[in-house]
Scaffold this motif. Structure first.
Motif, PDB file in Angstrom:
ATOM      1  N   ASP A  89       6.412  28.681   4.833  1.00 34.09           N
ATOM      2  CA  ASP A  89       7.238  29.582   4.036  1.00 34.09           C
ATOM      3  C   ASP A  89       7.401  28.900   2.678  1.00 34.09           C
ATOM      4  OD1 ASP A  89       8.993  31.344   2.955  1.00 34.09           O
ATOM      5  OD2 ASP A  89      10.264  31.483   4.740  1.00 34.09           O
ATOM      6  N   THR A  94      14.506  33.043  -0.900  1.00 34.26           N
ATOM      7  CA  THR A  94      14.046  33.524  -2.215  1.00 34.26           C
ATOM      8  C   THR A  94      15.192  34.116  -3.048  1.00 34.26           C
ATOM      9  OG1 THR A  94      11.819  33.922  -1.425  1.00 34.26           O
ATOM     10  CG2 THR A  94      12.485  35.186  -3.337  1.00 34.26           C
ATOM     11  N   GLY A 191      22.010  32.472   3.672  1.00 32.49           N
ATOM     12  CA  GLY A 191      20.784  33.129   3.220  1.00 32.49           C
ATOM     13  C   GLY A 191      19.531  32.269   3.205  1.00 32.49           C
ATOM     14  N   ALA A 193      17.096  30.227   6.284  1.00 32.05           N
ATOM     15  CA  ALA A 193      16.957  29.778   7.671  1.00 32.05           C
ATOM     16  C   ALA A 193      16.575  28.298   7.749  1.00 32.05           C
ATOM     17  CB  ALA A 193      15.910  30.634   8.381  1.00 32.05           C
TER      18      ALA A 193
END
Ligand code: 2AM
Ligand code: CA
Ligand code: CA
Ligand code: CA
Length: 266
Positions: A89, A94, A191, A193
């Protein structure tokens, strides 16, 4: 034939994530170019694509026989089976990256024959590099992470993501979330993980509970947390797969059973 040299690949993974981290810091200073993926809250920036492209190029130039699954889909695996797969990722968090909210990072996991072997997560804001190898411990900037102090639910701080749909009334909070909120010191939603999982490994957060994620959100983070002594399952207690996404109950080992108990009641 396809021998997996964990320390050699691990060293390379760490180096390549550090380089990608420096690139991310540089890209953060440039004008933000962003677009919507599915809706106004699901965004992708030029930096997400640049970082993933950088990682794909670097990984394939050293390990051309490896496969890569990435959120932005830069490498197309097609139907090919790869014994060794990188699950990346480029920016986890983002929206935080766009808002300069200091909770995002690069997440790179290496999976061999379905087993998580290496996890690297870099937080460019704090300059923390989280690293773990299967059976060889978890570290942040070379300092060992280990959850050896027992805790109780009452003294724990829990991280979650998005409001869970209430199965009965919809659009209100899920009863499990309300009960977890009441029985702990509190709930937080940051927000991101990958960084959440690393914070659980550090012990600053005590659990991360989410109803749905993709493999690239957690591939690296769960290896790090597991090596730090954490316990990770799906919300129903089943083992977590690295082949397909799903829910996550990732916690300090002393509160995992209590949290599973709450989740199974509603
Ligand atoms: P992302 O930033 O890489 O997209 C946000 O709560 C966490 O869930 C982040 O780790 C985010 O990863 C992930 N996530 C996965 N799917 C998402 C979606 N459709 N919208 C927003 N966040 C999503
Ligand atoms: Ca995304
Ligand atoms: Ca993500
Ligand atoms: Ca992402």
């Amino acid at each position: 034939m396809n021998h997996f040299n964990i320390s050699e690949i691990g060293r390379f993974a760490k180096e390549v994530v550090k380089e990608a981290g420096a690139l991310l810091v540089k890209l953060r200073k440039e004008p933000m170019v962003l677009e919507e993926k599915h809706d106004h809250s699901d965004l992708v920036t030029f930096a997400d694509k640049e970082i993933e492209s950088f990682l794909v190029k670097k990984i394939l130039s050293t390990y051309p026989q490896h496969g890569i699954v990435g959120e932005e889909g830069i490498f197309d695996q097609g139907d090919t089976y790869y014994q060794t797969q990188w699950v990346i990722d480029p920016i986890d968090g983002t929206t935080n990256f766009i808002h300069n909210f200091p909770f995002y990072g690069i997440s790179v996991g290496v999976v061999h024959k379905g087993v998580g072997m290496i996890g690297v997560v870099y937080n460019p804001v704090t300059d923390e590099l989280f690293y773990a190898e299967k059976d060889n411990g978890a570290f942040v900037n070379d300092v060992r992470l280990h959850l050896d102090q027992p805790i109780t639910l009452k003294e724990s701080l829990i991280s979650t993501a998005m409001f869970w749909e209430n199965p009965n009334t919809k659009n209100t909070m899920h009863p499990s979330v309300i009960q977890i909120y009441k029985e702990t010191r509190g709930l937080r939603m940051f927000g991101g993980a990958a960084i959440s999982l690393c914070e659980v490994a550090k012990g600053t957060l005590n659990a991360y509970i989410v109803p749905a994620l993709s493999t690239w959100d957690y591939a690296a983070g769960i290896i790090i947390l597991k090596e730090a002594g954490g316990t990770i399952t799906r919300l129903n207690g089943q083992p977590v797969s690295l082949e397909y996404g799903g829910s996550l109950l990732a916690s300090h080992p002393s509160i995992h059973r209590d949290l599973l108990g709450i989740l199974s009641k509603h």
